[in-house]
Design a protein around this motif. Structure first.
Motif, PDB file in Angstrom:
ATOM      1  N   TRP A  41      38.075  24.913  51.657  1.00 35.44           N
ATOM      2  CA  TRP A  41      37.836  24.731  50.224  1.00 35.44           C
ATOM      3  C   TRP A  41      38.330  23.334  49.874  1.00 35.44           C
ATOM      4  CZ3 TRP A  41      39.641  29.130  52.440  1.00 35.44           C
ATOM      5  CH2 TRP A  41      38.992  30.335  52.155  1.00 35.44           C
ATOM      6  N   ILE A  42      37.480  22.531  49.280  1.00 33.11           N
ATOM      7  CA  ILE A  42      37.849  21.167  48.893  1.00 33.11           C
ATOM      8  C   ILE A  42      37.554  21.005  47.407  1.00 33.11           C
ATOM      9  CG2 ILE A  42      37.455  18.712  49.285  1.00 33.11           C
ATOM     10  CD1 ILE A  42      36.485  19.431  52.104  1.00 33.11           C
ATOM     11  N   ASP A  43      38.617  20.815  46.651  1.00 31.77           N
ATOM     12  CA  ASP A  43      38.519  20.627  45.201  1.00 31.77           C
ATOM     13  C   ASP A  43      38.896  19.182  44.905  1.00 31.77           C
ATOM     14  OD1 ASP A  43      38.641  20.667  42.470  1.00 31.77           O
ATOM     15  OD2 ASP A  43      40.069  22.319  42.305  1.00 31.77           O
ATOM     16  N   ARG A  44      37.906  18.292  44.971  1.00 30.28           N
ATOM     17  CA  ARG A  44      38.192  16.872  44.808  1.00 30.28           C
ATOM     18  C   ARG A  44      38.579  16.543  43.375  1.00 30.28           C
ATOM     19  NH1 ARG A  44      34.285  13.550  45.407  1.00 30.28           N
ATOM     20  NH2 ARG A  44      35.531  11.808  46.200  1.00 30.28           N
ATOM     21  N   GLY A  73      29.309  12.993  43.327  1.00 25.81           N
ATOM     22  CA  GLY A  73      28.620  14.219  42.936  1.00 25.81           C
ATOM     23  C   GLY A  73      29.239  15.479  43.515  1.00 25.81           C
ATOM     24  N   ILE A  74      30.244  15.324  44.379  1.00 28.53           N
ATOM     25  CA  ILE A  74      30.915  16.481  44.991  1.00 28.53           C
ATOM     26  C   ILE A  74      32.288  16.641  44.343  1.00 28.53           C
ATOM     27  CG2 ILE A  74      31.792  17.522  47.100  1.00 28.53           C
ATOM     28  CD1 ILE A  74      29.833  15.797  48.662  1.00 28.53           C
ATOM     29  N   SER A  75      32.432  17.615  43.475  1.00 22.35           N
ATOM     30  CA  SER A  75      33.748  17.898  42.905  1.00 22.35           C
ATOM     31  C   SER A  75      34.378  19.114  43.568  1.00 22.35           C
ATOM     32  CB  SER A  75      33.642  18.117  41.396  1.00 22.35           C
ATOM     33  OG  SER A  75      32.775  19.205  41.110  1.00 22.35           O
ATOM     34  N   LEU A  76      33.536  20.078  43.957  1.00 21.64           N
ATOM     35  CA  LEU A  76      34.030  21.307  44.582  1.00 21.64           C
ATOM     36  C   LEU A  76      33.116  21.653  45.746  1.00 21.64           C
ATOM     37  CD1 LEU A  76      36.147  23.599  44.290  1.00 21.64           C
ATOM     38  CD2 LEU A  76      34.442  24.839  42.942  1.00 21.64           C
ATOM     39  N   LEU A  77      33.724  21.930  46.894  1.00 19.97           N
ATOM     40  CA  LEU A  77      32.948  22.204  48.104  1.00 19.97           C
ATOM     41  C   LEU A  77      33.608  23.340  48.882  1.00 19.97           C
ATOM     42  CD1 LEU A  77      31.510  19.614  50.607  1.00 19.97           C
ATOM     43  CD2 LEU A  77      33.000  21.433  51.459  1.00 19.97           C
ATOM     44  N   LYS A  78      32.788  24.244  49.388  1.00 17.63           N
ATOM     45  CA  LYS A  78      33.256  25.296  50.285  1.00 17.63           C
ATOM     46  C   LYS A  78      32.351  25.301  51.505  1.00 17.63           C
ATOM     47  CE  LYS A  78      34.139  30.283  50.700  1.00 17.63           C
ATOM     48  NZ  LYS A  78      34.058  31.605  50.025  1.00 17.63           N
ATOM     49  N   ALA A  79      32.953  25.467  52.672  1.00 24.22           N
ATOM     50  CA  ALA A  79      32.166  25.416  53.900  1.00 24.22           C
ATOM     51  C   ALA A  79      32.900  26.103  55.023  1.00 24.22           C
ATOM     52  CB  ALA A  79      31.875  23.960  54.287  1.00 24.22           C
ATOM     53  N   ARG A  80      32.154  26.534  55.999  1.00 25.27           N
ATOM     54  CA  ARG A  80      32.735  26.850  57.295  1.00 25.27           C
ATOM     55  C   ARG A  80      32.953  25.526  58.012  1.00 25.27           C
ATOM     56  NH1 ARG A  80      35.232  30.936  58.803  1.00 25.27           N
ATOM     57  NH2 ARG A  80      34.375  30.881  60.913  1.00 25.27           N
ATOM     58  N   PHE A  81      33.928  25.505  58.907  1.00 31.02           N
ATOM     59  CA  PHE A  81      34.165  24.264  59.639  1.00 31.02           C
ATOM     60  C   PHE A  81      34.451  24.550  61.099  1.00 31.02           C
ATOM     61  CE2 PHE A  81      38.525  25.431  58.406  1.00 31.02           C
ATOM     62  CZ  PHE A  81      39.239  25.186  59.565  1.00 31.02           C
ATOM     63  N   ARG A  82      34.167  23.535  61.904  1.00 31.50           N
ATOM     64  CA  ARG A  82      34.553  23.531  63.315  1.00 31.50           C
ATOM     65  C   ARG A  82      35.370  22.271  63.538  1.00 31.50           C
ATOM     66  NH1 ARG A  82      30.042  24.850  65.751  1.00 31.50           N
ATOM     67  NH2 ARG A  82      29.126  22.775  65.713  1.00 31.50           N
ATOM     68  N   LEU A 101      29.913  23.249  58.080  1.00 30.79           N
ATOM     69  CA  LEU A 101      28.760  24.112  58.280  1.00 30.79           C
ATOM     70  C   LEU A 101      28.589  25.000  57.052  1.00 30.79           C
ATOM     71  CD1 LEU A 101      29.905  25.263  61.829  1.00 30.79           C
ATOM     72  CD2 LEU A 101      28.208  23.491  61.384  1.00 30.79           C
ATOM     73  N   ASP A 102      27.351  25.396  56.762  1.00 25.47           N
ATOM     74  CA  ASP A 102      27.083  26.317  55.642  1.00 25.47           C
ATOM     75  C   ASP A 102      27.747  25.832  54.358  1.00 25.47           C
ATOM     76  OD1 ASP A 102      25.745  27.951  57.484  1.00 25.47           O
ATOM     77  OD2 ASP A 102      27.588  29.027  57.968  1.00 25.47           O
ATOM     78  N   VAL A 103      27.499  24.598  54.015  1.00 26.90           N
ATOM     79  CA  VAL A 103      28.156  23.967  52.874  1.00 26.90           C
ATOM     80  C   VAL A 103      27.545  24.443  51.559  1.00 26.90           C
ATOM     81  CG1 VAL A 103      28.639  21.776  51.723  1.00 26.90           C
ATOM     82  CG2 VAL A 103      28.716  21.917  54.231  1.00 26.90           C
ATOM     83  N   THR A 104      28.414  24.796  50.596  1.00 25.64           N
ATOM     84  CA  THR A 104      27.990  25.050  49.227  1.00 25.64           C
ATOM     85  C   THR A 104      28.846  24.177  48.316  1.00 25.64           C
ATOM     86  OG1 THR A 104      29.536  26.905  48.952  1.00 25.64           O
ATOM     87  CG2 THR A 104      27.310  27.429  49.695  1.00 25.64           C
ATOM     88  N   THR A 105      28.245  23.676  47.230  1.00 27.92           N
ATOM     89  CA  THR A 105      28.963  22.821  46.300  1.00 27.92           C
ATOM     90  C   THR A 105      28.836  23.363  44.884  1.00 27.92           C
ATOM     91  OG1 THR A 105      27.041  21.369  46.042  1.00 27.92           O
ATOM     92  CG2 THR A 105      28.660  20.750  47.712  1.00 27.92           C
ATOM     93  N   GLY A 106      29.794  22.982  44.051  1.00 29.05           N
ATOM     94  CA  GLY A 106      29.770  23.411  42.659  1.00 29.05           C
ATOM     95  C   GLY A 106      30.275  24.833  42.493  1.00 29.05           C
ATOM     96  N   GLY A 107      30.012  25.395  41.333  1.00 30.03           N
ATOM     97  CA  GLY A 107      30.444  26.753  41.041  1.00 30.03           C
ATOM     98  C   GLY A 107      31.818  26.772  40.387  1.00 30.03           C
TER      99      GLY A 107
END
Length: 212
Positions: A74-77, A51-60, A191-197
């Motif tokens: 940015w992860i574009d699976r 269900g995760i095709s596109l993901l953007k997040a802050r990371f540590r 952190l602060d993950v958003t998916t899709g778009g």
């Protein structure tokens, strides 16, 4: 699903992203086996990742030497590409695309390129990560809040392992732990993950970084 059956003494130590170990009284650790419960958990993981095709997040990120860095990922699976943009003053940039992983250190004027399929990142970027066949599950650990799944490439386990870290109930990808071929461990927390778009611009995943 294919499983590696370790000896009784080989119990997976569940490391949370950030380096903390789950307290013994709070965790349920499982020697990896082909139980119905194991199958159900892994099918749940596969469905979530599908269900995760596109993901953007802050990371540590915590490097093998313990140094912590932050940035934006940015992860574009769907297209097997990724960008890890590290915050200043870090000189690091990681871009994965065109079946390559490119790592640039501007401070050292050094760029390293590796085949994507020779790194655990290649597993993470599969549009459909099936936990069977050419992928072997070597560890499965959970408690009431977290679920960890460790996988390797069946034909080349020496290339390193990828441990996917999820928050449990509901299942959400929270990060991963990579152990490379030299047994060096890097942990990443999302952190602060958003998916899709809408997909990011192709230029974001340009691997034509300066060679030195």
């Amino acid at each position: 699903m294919r499983f590696f059956r370790p000896g009784a003494a080989c119990v997976l130590t569940c490391l949370l992203v950030g380096g903390a170990v789950l307290p013994a009284h709070a965790q349920e650790q499982m020697a990896v086996g082909a139980s119905d419960q194991d199958h159900a958990l892994l099918e749940r993981v596969e469905h979530h990742l599908d269900g995760i095709s596109l993901l953007k997040a802050r990371f540590r990120q915590i490097a093998p030497d313990g140094k912590q860095t932050t940035g934006t990922a940015w992860i574009d699976r769907a297209n097997r590409r990724m960008r890890f943009q590290y915050d200043p003053p870090s000189p690091l940039l990681l871009v994965a695309n065109h079946d390559q992983v490119v790592f640039n250190d501007s401070q050292l004027d050094q760029t390293t390129t590796m085949p994507m399929d020779k790194t655990p990142l290649g597993l993470l970027l599969r549009p459909h990560l099936q936990l069977s066949g050419d992928v072997t599950v070597t560890g499965l650990s959970r408690d009431s809040n977290m679920l960890n799944v460790t996988v390797v490439r069946t034909e080349s386990p020496g290339d390193g392992s990828l441990t996917l870290v999820f928050r449990n109930n509901p299942l959400l990808l929270r990060g991963w732990i990579i152990q490379d071929a030299q047994q060096q461990v890097t942990r990443v927390e999302l952190l602060d993950v958003t998916t899709g778009g809408a997909p990011p611009a192709d230029s974001l995943f340009n691997t034509d970084l300066p060679e030195h």
